[in-house]
Scaffold this active site. Structure first.
Site, PDB file in Angstrom:
ATOM      1  N   ARG A 193       0.818  -1.223   0.000  1.00 16.21           N
ATOM      2  CA  ARG A 193       0.000   0.000   0.000  1.00 16.21           C
ATOM      3  C   ARG A 193       0.848   1.268   0.000  1.00 16.21           C
ATOM      4  O   ARG A 193       0.441   2.281  -0.571  1.00 16.21           O
ATOM      5  CB  ARG A 193      -0.935  -0.015   1.208  1.00 16.21           C
ATOM      6  CG  ARG A 193      -2.076  -0.983   0.994  1.00 16.21           C
ATOM      7  CD  ARG A 193      -2.929  -1.126   2.223  1.00 16.21           C
ATOM      8  NE  ARG A 193      -4.152  -1.857   1.893  1.00 16.21           N
ATOM      9  CZ  ARG A 193      -4.992  -2.343   2.797  1.00 16.21           C
ATOM     10  NH1 ARG A 193      -4.747  -2.167   4.084  1.00 16.21           N
ATOM     11  NH2 ARG A 193      -6.069  -2.974   2.415  1.00 16.21           N
ATOM     12  N   LYS A 244     -17.785 -17.504   3.098  1.00 15.86           N
ATOM     13  CA  LYS A 244     -19.237 -17.394   3.273  1.00 15.86           C
ATOM     14  C   LYS A 244     -19.980 -16.840   2.066  1.00 15.86           C
ATOM     15  O   LYS A 244     -19.495 -15.945   1.389  1.00 15.86           O
ATOM     16  CB  LYS A 244     -19.517 -16.461   4.450  1.00 15.86           C
ATOM     17  CG  LYS A 244     -19.187 -17.082   5.779  1.00 15.86           C
ATOM     18  CD  LYS A 244     -19.575 -16.111   6.867  1.00 15.86           C
ATOM     19  CE  LYS A 244     -19.505 -16.763   8.236  1.00 15.86           C
ATOM     20  NZ  LYS A 244     -19.842 -15.784   9.277  1.00 15.86           N
ATOM     21  N   GLY A 298      -8.662  -9.310   0.166  1.00 15.84           N
ATOM     22  CA  GLY A 298      -7.487  -9.449   1.022  1.00 15.84           C
ATOM     23  C   GLY A 298      -6.850 -10.828   0.934  1.00 15.84           C
ATOM     24  O   GLY A 298      -5.640 -10.957   0.690  1.00 15.84           O
ATOM     25  N   GLY A 320     -13.550  -4.952   0.272  1.00 15.52           N
ATOM     26  CA  GLY A 320     -14.951  -4.525   0.322  1.00 15.52           C
ATOM     27  C   GLY A 320     -15.283  -3.521  -0.767  1.00 15.52           C
ATOM     28  O   GLY A 320     -16.347  -3.601  -1.399  1.00 15.52           O
TER      29      GLY A 320
HETATM   30  P1  ADP Z   1     -11.162 -12.516   0.276  1.00 15.18           P
HETATM   31  O1  ADP Z   1     -10.466 -11.880   1.456  1.00 15.18           O
HETATM   32  O2  ADP Z   1     -10.200 -12.797  -0.844  1.00 15.18           O
HETATM   33  O3  ADP Z   1     -12.376 -11.750  -0.159  1.00 15.18           O
HETATM   34  P2  ADP Z   1     -12.703 -14.272   1.954  1.00 15.18           P
HETATM   35  O4  ADP Z   1     -12.327 -13.452   3.135  1.00 15.18           O
HETATM   36  O5  ADP Z   1     -14.082 -14.225   1.489  1.00 15.18           O
HETATM   37  O6  ADP Z   1     -11.687 -13.958   0.739  1.00 15.18           O
HETATM   38  O7  ADP Z   1     -12.408 -15.816   2.267  1.00 15.18           O
HETATM   39  C1  ADP Z   1     -11.150 -16.271   2.673  1.00 15.18           C
HETATM   40  C2  ADP Z   1     -11.243 -17.359   3.697  1.00 15.18           C
HETATM   41  O8  ADP Z   1     -12.079 -18.427   3.265  1.00 15.18           O
HETATM   42  C3  ADP Z   1      -9.894 -17.948   3.981  1.00 15.18           C
HETATM   43  O9  ADP Z   1      -9.548 -17.665   5.310  1.00 15.18           O
HETATM   44  C4  ADP Z   1     -10.087 -19.440   3.742  1.00 15.18           C
HETATM   45  O10 ADP Z   1      -9.443 -20.248   4.711  1.00 15.18           O
HETATM   46  C5  ADP Z   1     -11.586 -19.600   3.861  1.00 15.18           C
HETATM   47  N1  ADP Z   1     -12.051 -20.818   3.178  1.00 15.18           N
HETATM   48  C6  ADP Z   1     -11.882 -21.156   1.884  1.00 15.18           C
HETATM   49  N2  ADP Z   1     -12.376 -22.384   1.637  1.00 15.18           N
HETATM   50  C7  ADP Z   1     -12.861 -22.852   2.796  1.00 15.18           C
HETATM   51  C8  ADP Z   1     -13.492 -24.086   3.202  1.00 15.18           C
HETATM   52  N3  ADP Z   1     -13.695 -25.071   2.325  1.00 15.18           N
HETATM   53  N4  ADP Z   1     -13.851 -24.204   4.493  1.00 15.18           N
HETATM   54  C9  ADP Z   1     -13.626 -23.204   5.362  1.00 15.18           C
HETATM   55  N5  ADP Z   1     -13.048 -22.037   5.062  1.00 15.18           N
HETATM   56  C10 ADP Z   1     -12.662 -21.861   3.796  1.00 15.18           C
HETATM   57 MG    MG Z   2     -10.954 -11.915   3.588  1.00 17.38          MG
END
Ligand code: ADP
Ligand code: MG
Length: 408
Positions: free
Chosen positions: A47, A210, A366, A389
């Protein structure tokens, strides 16, 4: 090829290119919310590096640079661990120039520091969030910040979805003397490629933990994409909704109906919604657990799906290889554990390959960006967004307060 598409999507942004900052005081909202290690050294300076082009444009013009940012989540006023003083040395090394620092962002001390600033010099103000007024978007606080400068520049895409004092409220005090910084301009022009010039087939890969945070984006993407690949923890809510057995995998029971609606809508719109067909299982949420493979809808009780299985990886890679535009947000498994990182790694590699073959790729979020960095693929992606976000809200079609405030 995608450079052409970037140019086409460049729609009249108010940018710093056309401003001569000579003799002007420019207050620049940057995103210096960087991770610090236990000794308060900067652990990842992405950043900080992102802000350099804007800072150097102003100093090259012989303007005065006043930088403002937040760092962490201070609760009640100043906290030493969240002081921006911790980043001063690192930033001055990156810029090859002294950074002046003042221990407040408004008031007498800040005024004095700004008065002492010469043309071409840089001043960093203390953490904006030491004042709760920053997050509440207090008008008087924004006005006090605005009094520091002749021009307002917003270069903080990561906080553009927040209507805070420094990201949006302040802009009203600079009628026409406001613009997007270079990083912000890059973010917007790249996101507009997806918005306006996405060459087909357009594939969105959505994963992560999620559904709840990402259901809006799925619905929005349906109108634009040809393929939506769903991986990560959120896939299991879809599988369960369709009657599959998911064992102890992550599930959002209150989103089952929503998942079915999403599947139906994809059918209606003719979008290819692609779910995993198999999974790598573990008997506990740990890197040392016993592992097993199974079909995605035949996971025994006592087991949880933590990564894609081989068949899913193969199928996802085929779709990615045929795509001309690729958006990726959300890891395909629990990639933080080496035993469940394969799916995420293979998908990242496939995106890099497709990009080398002429596709346009954008990765954001992230954890997704951390994964790309972890696999040393950052340079092989067309654009890696600094937004999490903010990126999702932009793609959902929402008007971000930080962008609106400059455009108005
Ligand atoms: P980003 O930050 O890229 O938007 P998210 O925060 O939505 O991504 O999701 C990332 C998290 O999802 C990671 O910590 C990862 O461990 C978790 N994750 C991915 N697949 C699974 C799974 N099958 N079961 C539980 N957690 C998961
Ligand atoms: Mg995340």
């Amino acid at each position: 090829m995608y450079h052409q598409r970037i140019r086409n999507s460049f729609t009249c942004l108010k940018t710093i290119e056309n401003i001569n900052f000579s003799g002007l005081r420019a207050i620049v909202r940057v995103d210096f919310n960087v991770p610090l290690d236990l000794d308060f050294n900067v652990a990842d300076d992405t950043r900080l590096r992102g802000a350099i082009p804007t800072i150097q444009k102003i100093t090259a013009d012989k303007g005065k640079v006043i930088l403002m940012s937040h760092l962490g989540r201070p609760k009640n006023g100043p906290e030493d661990k969240f002081s921006l003083k911790h980043i001063v040395n690192h930033l001055s090394v990156l810029l090859g120039q002294k950074i002046h620092f003042v221990t407040d962002c408004i008031g007498d001390k800040a005024d004095e520091a700004i008065n002492n600033l010469s043309d071409g010099e840089i001043l960093l103000l203390e953490n904006l969030r030491f004042y709760p007024e920053e997050k509440t978007g207090d008008v008087d606080f924004a006005k006090a910040l605005s009094a520091h400068a002749d021009v307002y520049i917003n270069d903080a895409f990561g906080t553009a979805h927040r209507a805070h004092a420094s990201t949006s409220v302040i802009a009203q005090f600079f009628t026409d003397k406001k613009a997007f910084g270079a990083l912000m301009t890059k973010e917007i022009t790249n996101l507009n490629v997806l918005e306006q010039n996405a060459e087909k087939p357009y594939t969105a890969i959505i994963g992560g933990a999620k559904i709840s945070g990402k259901i809006d984006i799925l619905n929005e993407l349906m109108a634009k994409t040809d393929n939506i690949i769903i991986g990560g923890g959120m896939a299991f809510t879809f599988i369960k909704a369709m009657g599959g057995k998911i064992g102890d995998s992550l599930v959002e029971e209150d989103k089952l109906e929503l998942a079915l609606k999403t599947i139906a809508k994809a059918k209606e719109l003719g979008v290819n919604l692609i779910l995993p067909s198999d999974a790598k299982l573990a008997d506990s949420f740990s890197n040392d657990a016993a592992v097993e493979y199974s079909k995605i809808d035949e996971i025994p009780d006592g087991w949880l799906g933590l990564d894609l299985g081989e068949e899913s990886i193969k199928r996802f890679k085929e779709v990615i290889a045929e795509s001309k535009t690729i958006l990726w947000n959300g890891p395909m498994g629990v990639f933080e554990f080496s035993n469940y990182a394969e799916g995420t790694k293979q998908i990242a590699l496939a995106i890099a390959d497709s990009t080398a073959n002429g596709a346009y790729s954008l990765v954001g979020g992230g954890d997704s960006v951390a994964a790309i960095n972890h696999f040393y693929l950052t340079d092989k992606i067309s654009y890696v967004s600094t937004g999490g976000g903010a990126l999702l809200e932009y793609i959902e079609g929402k008007e971000l307060p930080g962008i609106k405030a400059i455009n108005d």
